[in-house]
Design an enzyme around this catalytic site. Structure first.
Site, PDB file in Angstrom:
ATOM      1  N   HIS A 117      -9.513 -24.356 -46.354  1.00  0.00           N
ATOM      2  CA  HIS A 117      -9.705 -23.071 -47.028  1.00  0.00           C
ATOM      3  C   HIS A 117      -9.190 -23.125 -48.467  1.00  0.00           C
ATOM      4  O   HIS A 117      -9.811 -22.549 -49.376  1.00  0.00           O
ATOM      5  CB  HIS A 117      -9.013 -21.957 -46.245  1.00  0.00           C
ATOM      6  CG  HIS A 117      -9.323 -20.589 -46.774  1.00  0.00           C
ATOM      7  ND1 HIS A 117     -10.601 -20.088 -46.877  1.00  0.00           N
ATOM      8  CD2 HIS A 117      -8.505 -19.604 -47.218  1.00  0.00           C
ATOM      9  CE1 HIS A 117     -10.561 -18.866 -47.369  1.00  0.00           C
ATOM     10  NE2 HIS A 117      -9.304 -18.544 -47.582  1.00  0.00           N
ATOM     11  N   TYR A 172     -12.361 -16.020 -42.613  1.00  0.00           N
ATOM     12  CA  TYR A 172     -13.108 -17.202 -43.065  1.00  0.00           C
ATOM     13  C   TYR A 172     -14.620 -16.997 -43.069  1.00  0.00           C
ATOM     14  O   TYR A 172     -15.386 -17.947 -42.952  1.00  0.00           O
ATOM     15  CB  TYR A 172     -12.719 -18.445 -42.250  1.00  0.00           C
ATOM     16  CG  TYR A 172     -11.245 -18.703 -42.300  1.00  0.00           C
ATOM     17  CD1 TYR A 172     -10.645 -19.186 -43.462  1.00  0.00           C
ATOM     18  CD2 TYR A 172     -10.426 -18.412 -41.207  1.00  0.00           C
ATOM     19  CE1 TYR A 172      -9.283 -19.384 -43.532  1.00  0.00           C
ATOM     20  CE2 TYR A 172      -9.053 -18.612 -41.267  1.00  0.00           C
ATOM     21  CZ  TYR A 172      -8.492 -19.101 -42.434  1.00  0.00           C
ATOM     22  OH  TYR A 172      -7.136 -19.298 -42.504  1.00  0.00           O
ATOM     23  N   ASN A 186     -16.958 -16.946 -45.157  1.00  0.00           N
ATOM     24  CA  ASN A 186     -17.276 -17.342 -46.523  1.00  0.00           C
ATOM     25  C   ASN A 186     -18.156 -18.578 -46.482  1.00  0.00           C
ATOM     26  O   ASN A 186     -17.973 -19.444 -45.624  1.00  0.00           O
ATOM     27  CB  ASN A 186     -15.994 -17.694 -47.297  1.00  0.00           C
ATOM     28  CG  ASN A 186     -14.955 -16.605 -47.218  1.00  0.00           C
ATOM     29  OD1 ASN A 186     -15.167 -15.504 -47.681  1.00  0.00           O
ATOM     30  ND2 ASN A 186     -13.826 -16.918 -46.603  1.00  0.00           N
ATOM     31  N   HIS A 233     -31.136 -26.386 -59.946  1.00  0.00           N
ATOM     32  CA  HIS A 233     -30.815 -27.366 -58.914  1.00  0.00           C
ATOM     33  C   HIS A 233     -29.333 -27.727 -58.959  1.00  0.00           C
ATOM     34  O   HIS A 233     -28.813 -28.130 -59.991  1.00  0.00           O
ATOM     35  CB  HIS A 233     -31.671 -28.617 -59.112  1.00  0.00           C
ATOM     36  CG  HIS A 233     -31.531 -29.611 -58.030  1.00  0.00           C
ATOM     37  ND1 HIS A 233     -31.626 -30.953 -58.255  1.00  0.00           N
ATOM     38  CD2 HIS A 233     -31.306 -29.472 -56.698  1.00  0.00           C
ATOM     39  CE1 HIS A 233     -31.471 -31.604 -57.116  1.00  0.00           C
ATOM     40  NE2 HIS A 233     -31.269 -30.712 -56.157  1.00  0.00           N
ATOM     41  N   ASP A 267     -16.170 -12.884 -47.676  1.00  0.00           N
ATOM     42  CA  ASP A 267     -15.640 -11.700 -47.019  1.00  0.00           C
ATOM     43  C   ASP A 267     -14.879 -10.859 -48.033  1.00  0.00           C
ATOM     44  O   ASP A 267     -14.700 -11.255 -49.189  1.00  0.00           O
ATOM     45  CB  ASP A 267     -14.778 -12.079 -45.809  1.00  0.00           C
ATOM     46  CG  ASP A 267     -13.570 -12.940 -46.149  1.00  0.00           C
ATOM     47  OD1 ASP A 267     -12.998 -12.799 -47.259  1.00  0.00           O
ATOM     48  OD2 ASP A 267     -13.174 -13.754 -45.302  1.00  0.00           O
TER      49      ASP A 267
END
Length: 130
Positions: free
Chosen positions: A97, A119, A121, A20, A28
């Site tokens: 980012h 991006y 990801n 958990h 990418d």
């Protein structure tokens, strides 16, 4: 032989050992993997495998409590952002980012796809099934 969609042994093991709150990154081809974070490299060629196929396959086995994407995904790759939003994942968070890349250092592992969309990801936070 496994009956589920996920056939990759390393990813199956990763999901089976997540607790958990543990996180996994699906990234990418250009996302840097922080030192010390194991990488499961699936990249074969540009776009193979693609981000969404890997994400959807991981989601078929991983209970997700929250997810994180880069703010830039919305403006630079809006079609991808729409696809991710359509999955209906719980508790979305957006980070710059640069902050996203820093957050990757806490991941249990990074899965590298062949995706070349900017991006593409995501960080998935493991939930519990009870």
């Amino acid at each position: 032989m496994k009956k589920t969609a996920l056939l990759n042994a390393a990813i199956s093991h990763l999901i089976a050992t997540m607790g958990h709150g543990d996180t996994v990154v699906i990234g990418d081809v250009g996302l840097p993997v922080p030192a010390g974070v194991p990488m499961i490299d699936l990249a074969v060629a540009r776009g193979v495998p693609d981000f969404m196929t890997v994400l959807q396959t991981v989601l078929s086995e991983l209970q997700v409590e929250f997810h994180i994407v880069a703010e830039e995904m919305q403006t630079v790759s809006p079609a991808l952002a729409t696809q991710v939003a359509a999955l209906g994942l719980a508790q979305p968070r957006r980070l710059s980012h640069e902050d996203f890349k820093r957050e990757c250092a806490r991941a249990k592992a990074c899965i590298r796809t062949g995706e070349c969309t900017p991006y593409a990801n995501i960080i998935l936070g493991s939930g519990v099934v009870f």
